[in-house]
Design an enzyme around this catalytic site. Structure first.
Site, PDB file in Angstrom:
ATOM      1  N   HIS A 262       0.837  -1.205   0.000  1.00  0.00           N
ATOM      2  CA  HIS A 262       0.000   0.000   0.000  1.00  0.00           C
ATOM      3  C   HIS A 262       0.876   1.261   0.000  1.00  0.00           C
ATOM      4  O   HIS A 262       0.716   2.150  -0.849  1.00  0.00           O
ATOM      5  CB  HIS A 262      -0.914  -0.013   1.231  1.00  0.00           C
ATOM      6  CG  HIS A 262      -1.825   1.167   1.340  1.00  0.00           C
ATOM      7  ND1 HIS A 262      -3.134   1.143   0.930  1.00  0.00           N
ATOM      8  CD2 HIS A 262      -1.615   2.430   1.802  1.00  0.00           C
ATOM      9  CE1 HIS A 262      -3.690   2.324   1.131  1.00  0.00           C
ATOM     10  NE2 HIS A 262      -2.780   3.133   1.669  1.00  0.00           N
ATOM     11  N   GLU A 263       1.817   1.308   0.922  1.00  0.00           N
ATOM     12  CA  GLU A 263       2.676   2.498   1.006  1.00  0.00           C
ATOM     13  C   GLU A 263       3.564   2.618  -0.229  1.00  0.00           C
ATOM     14  O   GLU A 263       3.870   3.720  -0.682  1.00  0.00           O
ATOM     15  CB  GLU A 263       3.515   2.484   2.291  1.00  0.00           C
ATOM     16  CG  GLU A 263       2.704   2.539   3.592  1.00  0.00           C
ATOM     17  CD  GLU A 263       1.682   3.675   3.668  1.00  0.00           C
ATOM     18  OE1 GLU A 263       1.934   4.768   3.115  1.00  0.00           O
ATOM     19  OE2 GLU A 263       0.593   3.460   4.255  1.00  0.00           O
ATOM     20  N   HIS A 266       1.754   4.590  -2.777  1.00  0.00           N
ATOM     21  CA  HIS A 266       1.888   6.042  -2.554  1.00  0.00           C
ATOM     22  C   HIS A 266       3.284   6.515  -2.982  1.00  0.00           C
ATOM     23  O   HIS A 266       3.445   7.570  -3.597  1.00  0.00           O
ATOM     24  CB  HIS A 266       1.704   6.368  -1.071  1.00  0.00           C
ATOM     25  CG  HIS A 266       0.281   6.295  -0.582  1.00  0.00           C
ATOM     26  ND1 HIS A 266      -0.735   7.040  -1.139  1.00  0.00           N
ATOM     27  CD2 HIS A 266      -0.298   5.596   0.436  1.00  0.00           C
ATOM     28  CE1 HIS A 266      -1.876   6.786  -0.486  1.00  0.00           C
ATOM     29  NE2 HIS A 266      -1.635   5.917   0.463  1.00  0.00           N
ATOM     30  N   GLU A 292      -4.908   7.724  -2.986  1.00  0.00           N
ATOM     31  CA  GLU A 292      -5.398   6.476  -2.420  1.00  0.00           C
ATOM     32  C   GLU A 292      -5.733   5.469  -3.531  1.00  0.00           C
ATOM     33  O   GLU A 292      -5.621   4.268  -3.336  1.00  0.00           O
ATOM     34  CB  GLU A 292      -6.611   6.778  -1.531  1.00  0.00           C
ATOM     35  CG  GLU A 292      -6.905   5.769  -0.457  1.00  0.00           C
ATOM     36  CD  GLU A 292      -5.810   5.574   0.601  1.00  0.00           C
ATOM     37  OE1 GLU A 292      -4.892   6.420   0.716  1.00  0.00           O
ATOM     38  OE2 GLU A 292      -5.863   4.551   1.291  1.00  0.00           O
TER      39      GLU A 292
HETATM   40 MG    MG Z   1      -3.073   5.353   2.162  1.00  0.00          MG
END
Ligand code: MG
Length: 497
Positions: A262-263, A266, A292
């Protein structure tokens, strides 16, 4: 020196302050010794004060307002920089300074009281603070705008261009199309959670696997850094300094794996923003929702796909031979997409997650639009979670007191989480028409997927608005039906066939 050059000079100074504040904040969350904080917060408040004075100085305000009036004479990017600076200025400039300071104090107190209230399972303790935060927000919106729908202003703050009308359409789709499907899945899923999910996985090897993932995803370590923190996050100053953190839980290996992916979503986004934006306020992602969408694309659509684990499950198995001894790829794939009716949003799976957001959106909307009183909030929360997931809230920490956002005065933020997943699905269906997504994953060529996203989304930084990006990439405005289609396709195969 032209007005624009002077504006850039001030902006450069703001960036210098932001760098110092940002790196120190990164350090506070990762490595700083615990006794350093009183001294540190005093020094940092001096720098924040300097930065605030600079952003609200008469010279800066005059420059931004003058440039805004002459913006037709600027080039496209310069004009966008000024428009963004003007918008940010208006947010702080119209609020009386004394009230702003009072509000910051209220936030700090409210956060501490929320922590205690949650600990003590006592909503009434937090209630007066929540009431004050809400009335403050309403008042601050009134300074900035004469709207009679304050919630729209808050929604736009977190996702430019979104309002209740658009979100209503989105959440109605979720309510009508997704809620019944989720109920069907929950009724048919096996009762027993697979045992391997919560076995003990030595942290040392989790760390090695996450380092392996950095490589798989082509995260550039010459422009990045990985550390540990209590809550995983990504932080950057510009495209050449983009850092992320993870957390390792011994009894829940999925936590580090999927938080890392997830990170990484980003972080890859930020590393791939065109460097021409580094010294501008157009650096960084387009919006909360678009950001997101990238983290959730990597985490869920890519990271929780069978194709991905066909390639990487053998590696994971060599690192945890005992824990995964009798686990097949099929078992593992089901395990990482395990659906469950849970109280806590941050622990929710991909399928039930939007229902947690639907609930929060409906409550916030009722507070700011229909005058719902704080008194009635907990009961309404409990009724809604019962009707969407059929579970009975047993204590406030499993219900109304679980999230930090409201105690920080953040209303209008939650919807961007679900919006991100929905954007991701819409982008995904365009992507698979253009490149062979599954084949690239199976060939371990995620760099090709990164490049596609770079060219379509990442390189633009925030020089395009969320809706402009979506239309540019997919040829269509936001359409939530892609999200429903994606979830139904994936979870029907997993649970209903
Ligand atoms: Mg996030």
């Amino acid at each position: 020196m032209s007005d624009f050059e002077r504006f850039k000079e001030i902006q450069k100074k703001q960036k210098a302050y932001a760098l110092v504040l940002g790196v120190t904040n990164w350090d506070s969350h990762t490595e700083a010794p615990k006794e350093c904080f009183p001294y540190r917060s005093e020094m940092l408040s001096i720098i924040s004060g300097e930065s605030f004075s600079l952003s609200t100085s008469e010279e800066y305000k005059t420059l931004v307002n003058d440039l805004m009036n002459q913006r037709e004479e600027l080039n496209d990017y310069q004009r966008k920089e000024i428009e963004k600076a003007k918008k940010n200025l208006d947010k702080i400039d119209k609020i009386p300074k004394s009230e702003y300071i009072e509000y910051v104090r209220l936030q700090t107190m409210a956060q501490r009281v929320w922590e205690e209230a949650r600990e003590e399972e006592d909503f009434n303790k937090f209630k007066p603070y929540l009431e004050k935060l809400i009335s403050y927000q309403k008042k601050m919106v009134a300074y900035r705008s004469d709207t009679d729908t304050p919630y729209n202003v808050l929604l736009d703050d977190f996702e430019e261009g979104m309002d209740m009308e658009k979100y209503d359409a989105f959440f109605t789709t979720i309510k009508e199309d997704l809620v019944p499907f989720v109920k069907e899945v929950l009724a048919k899923k096996p009762k027993e959670t697979p045992a391997f999910i919560h076995k003990s996985y030595p942290v040392e090897n989790q760390r090695k696997f996450v380092e392996y993932l950095l490589d798989v995803f082509h995260y550039n370590l010459d422009r990045g850094l990985l550390k540990e923190s209590v809550h995983p996050f990504t932080w950057n100053t510009h495209s050449k300094d983009v850092r992320l953190t993870v957390r390792y839980l011994k009894d829940y290996v999925f936590s580090s794996i999927f938080a890392a992916i997830h990170e990484l979503g980003h972080a890859l986004y930020e590393q791939q923003v065109d460097e021409m934006f580094d010294m501008t306020n157009l650096k960084s992602g387009a919006s909360m929702g678009i950001h997101e969408s990238q983290s959730r694309f990597y985490e869920n659509i890519l990271g929780r796909s069978k194709a991905f684990w066909e390639v990487h499950f053998p590696k994971l198995k060599t690192m945890f031979p005992d824990q995964l001894k009798d686990v097949t790829l099929e078992d593992f794939y089901k395990g990482i997409n395990w659906v469950d009716e849970t109280f806590i949003r941050v622990e929710a799976d991909e399928l039930t997650y939007p229902l947690h957001i639907l609930l929060r959106y409906e409550l916030e909307r009722a507070i700011f639009n229909d005058g719902l009183s704080v008194e009635d909030l907990p009961a309404m929360w409990n009724d809604k979670i019962k009707s969407y997931l059929n579970i009975d809230v047993d204590k406030p920490s499993n219900g109304i007191l679980q999230d930090v956002h409201w105690s920080g005065g953040m209303f209008g933020y939650f919807p961007t989480y679900a919006l991100g997943s929905a954007y991701a699905a819409q982008i995904y269906y365009t992507m698979i028409e253009d490149i062979d997504f599954e084949a690239l994953i199976k060939a371990n060529k995620i760099d090709k997927i990164n490049t596609w996203l770079k060219e379509k989304i990442h390189c633009f930084g925030s020089s395009l608005k969320p809706e402009e990006i979506l239309v540019k990439v997919t040829g269509e405005a936001f359409d939530p039906s892609y999200y429903i289609r994606y979830l139904k396709e994936k979870y029907s195969k997993l649970y209903l066939e």
